[in-house]
Design a protein around this motif. Structure first.
Motif, short mmCIF file in Angstrom:
data_model
loop_
_atom_site.label_atom_id
_atom_site.label_comp_id
_atom_site.label_asym_id
_atom_site.label_seq_id
_atom_site.Cartn_x
_atom_site.Cartn_y
_atom_site.Cartn_z
N ILE A 53 0.88 -1.17 0.00
CA ILE A 53 0.00 0.00 0.00
C ILE A 53 0.91 1.22 0.00
CG2 ILE A 53 -2.01 1.07 1.08
CD1 ILE A 53 -2.47 -1.86 0.42
N ARG A 54 1.30 1.67 -1.18
CA ARG A 54 2.34 2.69 -1.30
C ARG A 54 1.80 4.12 -1.18
NH1 ARG A 54 7.11 1.15 -2.92
NH2 ARG A 54 7.52 3.14 -3.98
N ASN A 55 0.56 4.32 -1.55
CA ASN A 55 -0.02 5.67 -1.53
C ASN A 55 -0.33 6.08 -0.09
OD1 ASN A 55 -1.52 8.00 -1.78
ND2 ASN A 55 -2.93 7.19 -3.30
N PRO A 56 0.35 7.09 0.47
CA PRO A 56 0.14 7.45 1.88
C PRO A 56 -1.19 8.15 2.15
CG PRO A 56 1.62 9.03 0.85
CD PRO A 56 1.36 7.95 -0.18
N GLU A 57 -1.95 8.45 1.11
CA GLU A 57 -3.19 9.19 1.32
C GLU A 57 -4.27 8.35 2.01
OE1 GLU A 57 -4.38 10.86 -2.39
OE2 GLU A 57 -2.70 12.27 -2.47
N TRP A 58 -4.02 7.05 2.21
CA TRP A 58 -4.99 6.24 2.94
C TRP A 58 -5.16 6.73 4.36
CZ3 TRP A 58 -3.11 4.23 7.35
CH2 TRP A 58 -1.73 3.95 7.43
N MET A 59 -4.14 7.40 4.90
CA MET A 59 -4.23 7.90 6.27
C MET A 59 -4.87 9.28 6.27
SD MET A 59 -1.31 8.07 9.19
CE MET A 59 -1.70 8.73 10.81
N LYS A 60 -6.13 9.34 6.68
CA LYS A 60 -6.89 10.58 6.62
C LYS A 60 -6.78 11.42 7.88
CE LYS A 60 -8.52 9.56 2.55
NZ LYS A 60 -8.06 10.28 1.35
N LYS A 61 -6.43 10.80 9.00
CA LYS A 61 -6.33 11.55 10.25
C LYS A 61 -5.24 10.96 11.12
CE LYS A 61 -10.01 8.77 12.41
NZ LYS A 61 -11.32 8.80 13.10
N GLY A 62 -4.82 11.73 12.11
CA GLY A 62 -3.77 11.28 13.01
C GLY A 62 -2.39 11.68 12.50
N ASN A 63 -1.38 11.33 13.30
CA ASN A 63 -0.01 11.68 12.96
C ASN A 63 0.64 10.55 12.17
OD1 ASN A 63 -0.10 14.12 14.41
ND2 ASN A 63 0.24 13.03 16.33
N PHE A 64 1.35 10.91 11.13
CA PHE A 64 1.98 9.93 10.24
C PHE A 64 3.47 9.86 10.57
CE2 PHE A 64 3.52 7.82 6.52
CZ PHE A 64 2.44 7.17 5.96
N GLY A 65 3.92 8.68 10.99
CA GLY A 65 5.36 8.46 11.13
C GLY A 65 6.00 9.10 12.33
N VAL A 66 5.28 9.21 13.46
CA VAL A 66 5.86 9.85 14.63
C VAL A 66 6.78 8.90 15.38
CG1 VAL A 66 3.93 11.45 14.93
CG2 VAL A 66 3.89 9.25 16.11
N LEU A 67 7.80 9.48 16.00
CA LEU A 67 8.68 8.76 16.91
C LEU A 67 8.05 8.80 18.29
CD1 LEU A 67 11.70 7.56 17.35
CD2 LEU A 67 12.10 9.79 18.38
N ARG A 68 7.74 7.65 18.84
CA ARG A 68 7.19 7.59 20.19
C ARG A 68 8.33 7.58 21.20
NH1 ARG A 68 2.11 3.36 19.28
NH2 ARG A 68 0.65 4.95 18.52
N ILE A 69 8.16 8.36 22.27
CA ILE A 69 9.23 8.55 23.24
C ILE A 69 8.61 8.79 24.61
CG2 ILE A 69 9.36 11.03 22.69
CD1 ILE A 69 12.36 10.90 23.26
N HIS A 70 9.28 8.35 25.66
CA HIS A 70 8.79 8.54 27.02
C HIS A 70 8.91 10.02 27.41
CE1 HIS A 70 8.53 8.16 31.43
NE2 HIS A 70 7.92 7.00 31.20
N PRO A 71 7.93 10.56 28.16
CA PRO A 71 7.99 11.98 28.56
C PRO A 71 9.28 12.35 29.30
CG PRO A 71 5.80 11.09 28.99
CD PRO A 71 6.66 9.93 28.58
N GLN A 72 9.80 11.43 30.08
CA GLN A 72 11.04 11.71 30.81
C GLN A 72 12.20 11.96 29.85
OE1 GLN A 72 12.02 8.92 34.06
NE2 GLN A 72 14.10 8.80 33.23
N ASP A 73 12.29 11.16 28.80
CA ASP A 73 13.35 11.35 27.81
C ASP A 73 13.14 12.64 27.03
OD1 ASP A 73 14.62 8.96 28.49
OD2 ASP A 73 13.38 7.80 27.10
N ALA A 74 11.89 12.93 26.70
CA ALA A 74 11.60 14.17 25.97
C ALA A 74 12.01 15.38 26.79
CB ALA A 74 10.12 14.23 25.63
N ALA A 75 11.74 15.35 28.10
CA ALA A 75 12.12 16.46 28.96
C ALA A 75 13.64 16.63 29.00
CB ALA A 75 11.57 16.23 30.36
N THR A 76 14.36 15.50 29.08
CA THR A 76 15.82 15.56 29.08
C THR A 76 16.35 16.19 27.81
OG1 THR A 76 15.93 13.58 30.48
CG2 THR A 76 17.91 14.17 29.26
#
Length: 768
Positions: free
Chosen positions: A657-680
């Motif tokens: 499924i190469r066409n990225p337009e299937w994703m109509k809402k939400g964040n595309f390709g985010v890096l998930r990280i713990h809040p503690q690490d983000a604060a650091t």
């Protein structure tokens, strides 16, 4: 196939994951307009998840191709006609074979999640070219497990999660990655039943972990210590099924001695799981009437992956959870994808006798060949060398190794270093853009198609999907492509087909007798059976189903090799007649057919070891376990975070499924990280981060979540694709993960990559 019939629902299947749930679709003006679950499908029974709604984005991708292409010296591509393409490819591959041998050509692929039927025809091309070495995505994931499986039982197994008392998920989040029929329905049933329990072993608090009674939140890369501790608790607290082990296994005494030496408290500290919780989980497994356990990429693409597969099996074998309802059983496949006998032997002359030579290791790096596959991570090293046995050509089918294998940079370099490279695919993929020839295939909804991921027990099903669109002009089915290649090489022609075509017009029985007679007199008929079936039986099949002709041969082999399961499903009797009835049922039931019905005792017959006893003592694994404390997951000060490259999420798909337009809402390709690490790092939700690994860099926005442990970050799978819109505009969203991974980071036994344990440095980006 006629778009004038736009009002009726048509049977097909999802192509996102290995379950291939049955679907019904409506079509209009060349598009898939509505999708629902097919209640008539004998396995999925109307179940589907939200990802199945993306089928039209595959069918109508703007980067689909409709003409063979040849690469120019400047890297651009020109359209050529099919006759030219087939002739030139046949000539170039034949020349390479004649000069360097067929073992200098690597075949990669053979089908993505939903299109395995084309791979049955590739077998003929592989034989014609004398190809000895193959690889595909299974070599990134399942070869370590398959090696362990061969040593312990010799048979593939699958859990009965619908009926088990305790379900254990190891490095797996089935809410998103599925893995067994009607996944989310079954998960809810387990969650809501107070007599049942769910155990999840995963560093992240996944959707499945949130449903679990026991979440063993291991530190990234320490699953082996957790699993060892579970087995050690079972042994040390005398919770093993002693009588069962004595009757059905060998080697327990060696395992027992090893587990009695384990310091459970120490191992609990290493894996980061409270010892009391570990003991509670082990005891719950021990007292259960049935336990099903499944592992997945979280441990199979991680450090100690082969060892994890061994330790996983010890947990449920020590408690006697094999060959009974609700436990792990040996399913009967229609076609065994683990069969390593195909294309792995060659005759060499010794005096006057021909001796079979087994291709057990790759030619340059001497890497272990498992399931007939060389490890994906060694492919560049097998090409980018002056070694006389290096690979000089690649034939790639329905696969995208530039995007999906470790170190995309080296994979691109490898393809350009070859004397010749060919790809068969529906789209101009990242791999296609590096190959010398690109051959356009019809889509999975324009041809007869199927999958051989048939894993259910005791009733196993298979679905042949019928075409629902006229094939795009300029494309061909894989069956036709391979037939033309063999004919261009002079391997097959009308003399091989004519008699069989006449017999096919009479009926399956006449054809079967004629095929047996012809095979004894014409070695090429037997050698290239799939293509011969396509050219001879195919024209007599219903419109659009000619590529399903190879299934006639597969049906015949199946009823001969699995008579009990076939008989249980109603396909017993003389093999020819049983095979014919099965093939006819496959053609006439577009929702699918049950081809195997087994008894639980059959799981013992499937054990391919002496006296049908399971072997618990794998010396290589116990030797590895004895030194495991000196092999803690590597940590680097310059790369202080651990990246899981390829998390399954609602907003992920797979790269067909190469066409990225299937994703109509939400964040595309985010890096998930713990809040503690983000604060650091001085970051807030939505800020952009630069990722740097020993191999490459990338950028991504971040999403804060306490589902991850501090120091552990994740990126989704299936993103970072170079998708070209209809006007030629490049649309690339998300991170292409294998720009960050390294081929050297791999399991020492099976060569599987450590994609779930990638050391990474993170730095906040200041965007202007």
């Amino acid at each position: 196939m006629d778009d004038s019939e736009t009002k009726s629902w048509k049977k097909t299947a999802c192509i996102i994951c290995s379950l291939n749930c049955g679907l019904e679709i409506k079509t209009e003006d060349g598009r898939i307009t509505k999708i629902k679950g097919d209640k008539s499908n004998p396995i999925s029974q109307g179940y589907m998840c939200e990802k199945s709604q993306r089928m039209d984005f595959y069918q109508n991708g703007a980067d689909r191709i409709d003409s063979p292409k040849r690469r120019r010296p400047d890297g651009s591509y020109e359209n050529i006609d099919w006759e030219t393409a087939i002739r030139e490819i046949a000539e170039k591959f034949a020349a390479i074979k004649n000069k360097h041998g067929g073992d200098s050509i690597l075949y990669y692929g053979g089908g993505s999640q939903g299109n395995h039927l084309g791979g049955t025809y590739a077998d003929s091309t592989i034989k014609a070219l004398g190809i000895q070495y193959r690889s595909n995505a299974l070599a990134q994931e399942k070869t370590g497990e398959a090696w362990i499986q061969g040593k312990m039982t010799g048979a593939p197994v699958h859990g009965d999660f619908e009926h088990c008392e305790v379900a254990v998920f190891l490095g797996k989040n089935p809410w998103q990655s599925h893995g067994f029929a009607r996944t989310r329905v079954v998960l809810r049933e387990i969650q809501n039943d107070t007599n049942r329990a769910m155990i999840v072993i995963d560093p992240r608090r996944t959707e499945t972990a949130k449903m679990a009674d026991y979440h063993l939140a291991v530190k990234p890369g320490t699953d082996a210590w957790c699993l060892t501790a579970l087995s050690a608790i079972l042994v040390q607290e005398n919770l093993v099924a002693s009588t069962w082990l004595a009757e059905h296994t060998t080697g327990y005494e060696v395992v027992e001695a090893a587990m009695k030496k384990i310091d459970v408290a120490h191992y609990a500290t290493i894996c980061g799981v409270n010892e009391t919780l570990l003991r509670s989980a082990a005891r719950r497994i021990a007292i259960a009437k049935s336990v099903s356990m499944i592992e997945d990429l979280g441990v199979q693409m991680n450090v100690h992956s082969t060892l994890n597969s061994y330790l996983n099996r010890l947990v449920w074998l020590l408690t006697g959870n094999y060959a009974k309802p609700g436990a792990n059983n040996a399913f009967v496949p229609l076609l065994n994808l683990s069969n390593s006998n195909r294309s792995t032997s060659k005759k060499r002359e010794t005096g006057k006798t021909a001796v079979a030579r087994k291709w057990t290791h790759s030619p340059v790096t001497n890497s272990k060949v498992i399931m007939g596959l060389i490890p994906c991570n060694v492919i560049p090293d097998e090409i980018l060398t002056q070694h006389p046995k290096r690979f000089r050509a690649m034939f790639i089918e329905s696969s995208n190794p530039v995007h999906s294998l470790a170190d995309s940079q080296r994979m691109r370099e490898s393809l350009r270093a070859l004397d010749c490279s060919v790809v068969i695919d529906v789209a101009m993929t990242e791999t296609a853009r590096q190959c010398d020839y690109v051959l356009p295939a019809s889509s999975q909804f324009e041809k007869a198609e199927a999958t051989f991921f048939n894993l259910e027990f005791p009733r196993n099903g298979f679905q042949l999907r019928h075409p629902h669109f006229v094939a795009r002009v300029g494309t061909l089915t894989e069956a036709e492509i391979h037939a033309r290649l063999l004919e261009a090489m002079g391997e097959l022609g009308s003399a091989n087909y004519a008699f069989l075509r006449a017999a096919a017009r009479i009926g399956y029985t006449a054809f079967g007798l004629a095929f047996a007679w012809k095979s004894m007199r014409d070695k090429k008929v037997a050698r290239y059976a799939p293509v011969v079936l396509y050219r001879s039986l195919g024209p007599s099949l219903p419109p659009g189903l000619a590529p399903s002709a190879s299934l006639w041969g597969i049906s015949q082999l199946y009823v001969r090799t699995q008579p009990a399961a076939a008989r249980g499903a109603g396909f017993g009797g003389l093999p020819l007649f049983g095979g014919n009835r099965l093939f006819d049922a496959i053609l006439k039931n577009p929702s699918g057919v049950i081809f195997a019905v087994s008894e639980y005792s059959d799981s013992w017959n499937a054990v391919k070891l002496p006296e049908h006893k399971i072997n618990l003592n794998i010396k290589e694994m116990l030797d590895e376990l004895a030194t495991i404390d000196s092999k803690l997951p590597p940590k680097r000060e310059d790369y202080p975070f651990i990246l899981s490259a390829g998390e399954r999420r609602s907003e992920t798909s797979q790269t067909s499924i190469r066409n990225p337009e299937w994703m109509k809402k939400g964040n595309f390709g985010v890096l998930r990280i713990h809040p503690q690490d983000a604060a650091t790092l001085g970051c807030a939700d939505g800020d952009w981060i630069q990722l740097r690994t020993p191999r490459g860099t990338a950028q991504a926005p971040i999403e804060l979540t306490d589902e991850l442990q501090p120091g552990h970050v994740s990126l989704p799978n299936g993103h970072g694709i170079d998708y070209h819109q209809a006007d030629g505009t490049l649309d690339r969203r998300g991170v292409s993960l294998n720009e960050l991974t390294n081929t050297n980071d791999r399991d020492p036994f099976a060569g599987t990559p450590w994609h779930k344990y990638v050391p990474v440095h993170l730095e906040r980006l200041t965007l202007t």
